[in-house]
Structure formats: structure tokens, C-alpha cells
Design a protein around this motif. Structure first.
Motif, short mmCIF file in Angstrom:
data_model
loop_
_atom_site.label_atom_id
_atom_site.label_comp_id
_atom_site.label_asym_id
_atom_site.label_seq_id
_atom_site.Cartn_x
_atom_site.Cartn_y
_atom_site.Cartn_z
N ASP A 1 31.88 7.36 13.42
CA ASP A 1 31.23 8.34 12.55
C ASP A 1 31.71 8.25 11.09
OD1 ASP A 1 33.79 9.24 13.00
OD2 ASP A 1 33.22 11.27 13.59
N LEU A 2 32.37 7.15 10.74
CA LEU A 2 32.77 6.94 9.35
C LEU A 2 31.54 6.63 8.50
CD1 LEU A 2 35.94 4.73 9.93
CD2 LEU A 2 35.88 7.16 9.34
N PRO A 3 31.68 6.72 7.17
CA PRO A 3 30.52 6.40 6.30
C PRO A 3 29.97 5.02 6.62
CG PRO A 3 32.28 7.39 5.01
CD PRO A 3 32.85 7.16 6.39
N ARG B 1 47.42 -1.06 23.23
CA ARG B 1 46.35 -0.71 22.29
C ARG B 1 45.89 0.70 22.60
NH1 ARG B 1 40.66 -0.57 22.40
NH2 ARG B 1 39.65 -1.11 20.41
N ILE B 2 45.96 1.57 21.59
CA ILE B 2 45.56 2.97 21.75
C ILE B 2 44.42 3.24 20.78
CG2 ILE B 2 46.31 5.38 21.62
CD1 ILE B 2 49.21 4.30 22.01
N LEU B 3 43.26 3.56 21.31
CA LEU B 3 42.12 3.87 20.46
C LEU B 3 42.34 5.23 19.80
CD1 LEU B 3 39.51 2.38 19.75
CD2 LEU B 3 38.34 3.81 21.44
N ILE B 4 42.20 5.28 18.49
CA ILE B 4 42.49 6.50 17.72
C ILE B 4 41.19 7.19 17.31
CG2 ILE B 4 43.53 7.43 15.62
CD1 ILE B 4 45.58 6.42 17.65
N LYS B 5 41.09 8.45 17.66
CA LYS B 5 40.02 9.32 17.18
C LYS B 5 40.62 10.71 17.07
CE LYS B 5 35.11 10.31 17.72
NZ LYS B 5 33.87 10.01 18.51
N GLU B 6 41.32 10.91 15.96
CA GLU B 6 42.10 12.14 15.77
C GLU B 6 41.85 12.67 14.36
OE1 GLU B 6 46.79 13.49 15.87
OE2 GLU B 6 46.10 11.86 17.17
N GLY B 7 41.37 13.92 14.28
CA GLY B 7 40.96 14.44 12.98
C GLY B 7 39.85 13.57 12.43
#
Length: 420
Positions: free
Chosen positions: A197-199, A138-144
Motif C-alpha cells: 500500500d505504499l505510493p 526472513r520476517i515480512l514487515i507490515k507495522e505502522g
């Protein structure tokens, strides 16, 4: 001495169980109970009554329950009929990596309608139901702009890539993505509102966010292209179909009880926008339990008022599998799927398939998950009705889960094996 056997002891949550009892007296009456406590401390329970055969055995693959929560030969009935002690709760796995669901099975002499503290079971067994197999990363994604969790199958090869999206609950929902990775698909659980930080709400979305997610997935060295698959439920299905219509990266979409028009959500993409159609509030109903039947909210998108919200299915370049429950109380998903297929074929596109299930409701989950008819959700002022009948819905989940994987294998490539 009576003996309860439940196998396998450790398995993926979508695998069937074999439940057997031996060492009983001829024709002895017994009660079998199942129970688990979810990560929020809510207890789910089920029970069924059985009569041993002349040899003192009960095999749930052949023996019919004589009462309790169900009747007849239903080998997985004790899982299918798990019900929460607190109303409106759905069985959902939140921490897929840290721990399994522990399901306890208890065998009692005679018929025990309710649990009695001083009555001890004749035998008990506890099994582990995992949502990830050993070796899955499991890789947490926070890219762009992209947020989510990428699940990679074990092994050194490359894997077909899938984006998985849930419905209107929002947040990061991982359990289906982790199971798909356990079956050999590199799967990105993609939230699109209500996370990080998504809507905070879903009123307006940018399709370029989903395009960025598709590009990110395809760029991963463990993912093989040239295209990806998308699996979406409800609102996530709408967005998956929009991706199919506008994004060349998408080769296959599984739309689970979704709509082919946008409601309540404006979707923008490269200077173009689809305006969310208005809800038809006057068409809603209230059940005798006080839950909202919301399928009437969605008028036919062919009506003039909804034309600007219709997803241009005729532009879809990939293959699409529509999975619908005929007792869906949240959305008239069967009608939307049928209209989409007609529209696609009118434009010469034959790459659409339909799976429709009588007795199935809105909340299609992986196999072994009990039916949830009503829940509280989001900003809804009252519980929402989802529909479905326990046995028909559970069997639909089993069949659809296999068909979804076969569809993805066919259109984005073969995945690996899945057994723990």
C-alpha cells in the motif's frame, strides 16, 4: 578421462569459484560454457576457449582464455560474462529464500562457437549460488506505515542494524539485504514505493516513513544500537543521504552511485520540504543501440534552480561512504560525491570517504553478478543505459563489497562470519 571440477558446489552468490579441468591431452583445445536460467525463464550464457598445459590440465586461476566472450586470465570470467538470450534483461534474484541460482558448467572438446544439440559435453558440473546462508530468518514487515522484509543472521547475539534500499525500480528488492544478513548484519530491505500500500510513484516522499523504519529496526531485540547503517543505490542513495542529514538514528551511510540533491521527488520532514529539482531533458543522449544516457538529466545542484533540492550534507552527523563508477551513464555520481565531500569539509566534517572505480557503471551489485549495460525500466519509453566494462565493473563490485562491509563494521559494529 577428462574431469571438470567447480568448487564450492554450494556457496553464497558473492563467493568466488575455483574451476579446474584435468585428464585432457597435452595442449588439447577445449571450450568451457556456463549457463543459468533465471526465475522468469530467461537463459544467461557465457563461453571461453582454453588450451590445456603439457600435463593435460586447465586451471582458470592461472590459464588464460584464448577467445570466446573474454581473453586472458579471468578466473570468474564465466560468471562475469553471463549474458541474457533476451535483450535488456538483468540477472536479479527475486526469491532469495526458496531456491538458489543453479549454474551449469559444461566442458567440450575443441572450440564450439555455438551449442550443437548432438554434441555432448565431456563433463558437466552444476553449482548452487545462494543469496542467504542457512539459519538466516526472513520476517515480512507490515507495522505502522513500514513495509519490507527483515533478515536476521543466525545466532543468539545481537547484530548491527542496516536499512537497505534500491533505486528507481520500486518494489521490494531483497537480494543485497539477504546477503548482508548472511554476513552478520540485521538488515531491513525497505521499499518506499511500488509495493503493497505504499505510493505507486516516487514523486513525493515523507522522511518520517524512513524515520519510523529506523526506529522499528533499532527496537528489535536482535539489533544493537545506538545507531544504524543505511546502504542505498541510486534513488535509494539519495534517500540514505537525506536520512543522514536529518535523522539522529543513522550512524553510517553507503551511497552507491547516488546524487546529493533530489530530482523529480519532493521530500517532506516535520514541516520542512526539499523540492525536487527539474530534470534537464535537453542534456540527455541516445546511444547507437537506442538506449537513453540519462546522466545529463541532473544539473549541478549548486545552480540556483537546484538550490532548494540540495540535501544539506553539512548537517550529516554520521559517516558517509560514497561508492561511484566513473562510467556511470545514469548519473554523474562522481561529481555529486566530490561536491558533497567539499561541502562537508567546509563545515568541519571529516567523516566522508570516497571510492571511485574507473570502468565501473551504475548498477553496482554483489560480487559475481554480471554487468548489465542496458535495461527497460518502469515508465521509461526507451531502454536505459547504465554503463561499465565487464572486467573493470566486476572487479569494482568485488572490491566495493568488501569495503562496504568494512565501513559498516567500523561505524556500527562488528558482524559475524559468513561462510555457508
Amino acid at each position: 578421462m577428462s574431469h571438470l571440477v567447480v568448487i564450492p558446489k554450494v556457496a553464497l552468490a558473492d563467493e568466488p569459484l575455483r574451476i579446474q579441468v584435468s585428464g585432457l591431452g597435452p595442449n588439447q583445445l577445449v571450450t568451457l560454457r556456463a549457463s543459468l536460467t533465471d526465475e522468469k525463464g530467461v537463459l544467461f550464457q557465457s563461453k571461453a576457449f582454453y588450451r590445456a598445459d603439457n600435463a593435460g590440465n586447465v586451471d582458470l586461476d592461472r590459464a588464460g582464455a584464448t577467445g570466446g566472450d573474454f581473453n586472458g586470465v579471468i578466473p570468474m570470467g564465466l560468471l562475469w560474462f553471463l549474458r541474457p538470450e533476451k535483450r535488456y534483461r538483468q540477472l536479479v534474484k527475486r526469491d532469495v529464500m526458496g531456491s538458489p541460482f543453479h549454474v551449469r558448467f559444461d566442458l567440450y572438446d575443441s572450440f564450439h562457437m555455438e551449442q550443437v544439440p548432438d554434441v555432448k559435453p565431456l563433463d558437466s558440473q552444476t553449482v548452487e549460488r545462494w543469496y542467504v546462508k542457512p539459519g538466516v530468518q526472513r520476517i515480512l514487515i507490515k507495522e505502522g506505515r513500514v513495509r519490507g522484509a527483515l533478515f536476521l543472521p543466525p545466532g543468539s547475539g545481537t547484530f548491527p542494524g542496516v536499512i537497505d534500499m534500491s533505486g528507481g525500480t520500486g518494489g521490494l528488492v531483497e537480494y543485497r539485504a539477504s546477503l548482508l544478513a548472511s554476513h552478520g548484519f540485521a538488515t531491513l530491505a525497505l521499499p518506499y514505493f511500488g509495493y503493497d500500500d505504499l505510493p505507486r510513484t516516487v514523486e513525493q516522499l515523507d522522511l518520517e516513513y524512513f524515520e519510523e523504519a529506523a526506529d522499528l529496526l533499532l527496537a528489535h531485540p536482535k539489533v544493537r544500537g545506538p545507531g544504524i547503517g543505511v546502504v542505498g543505490s541510486s534513488k535509494g542513495a539519495e534517500l540514505g543521504l537525506a536520512m543522514a542529514a536529518f535523522l539522529n538514528q543513522v550512524s553510517a551511510v553507503v551511497s552507491i552511485n547516488g546524487r546529493t540533491a533530489l530530482y523529480g521527488t519532493r521530500l517532506r520532514y516535520r514541516g520542512r520540504s526539499l523540492q525536487g529539482a527539474p530534470y534537464c531533458v535537453e542534456r540527455t543522449l541516445i546511444t547507437d543501440t537506442g538506449a537513453l544516457v540519462s546522466r545529463g538529466l541532473y544539473g549541478a545542484h549548486r545552480e540556483e534552480a537546484h538550490a532548494g533540492a540540495a540535501i544539506p550534507m553539512e548537517k550529516a552527523t554520521g559517516s558517509i561512504l560514497f561508492v561511484v563508477g566513473e562510467q556511470d551513464q545514469s548519473c554523474n555520481s562522481a561529481e555529486f560525491a566530490a561536491e558533497a565531500l567539499v561541502k562537508m569539509r567546509m563545515h568541519g566534517k571529516q567523516a566522508g570517504e570516497l571510492l571511485t572505480y574507473p570502468g565501473a557503471g551504475h548498477l553496482f551489485e554483489p560480487p559475481g553478478t554480471p554487468l548489465c549495460r542496458e535495461t527497460l525500466m518502469g515508465r521509461s519509453p526507451m531502454p536505459l543505459a547504465w554503463g561499465g566494462e565487464e572486467v573493470a565493473h566486476a572487479r569494482a563490485q568485488e572490491h566495493a563489497w568488501c569495503e562496504i562491509q568494512n565501513f559498516l563494521h567500523k561505524h556500527i559494529g562488528k558482524a559475524g562470519s559468513s561462510r555457508l
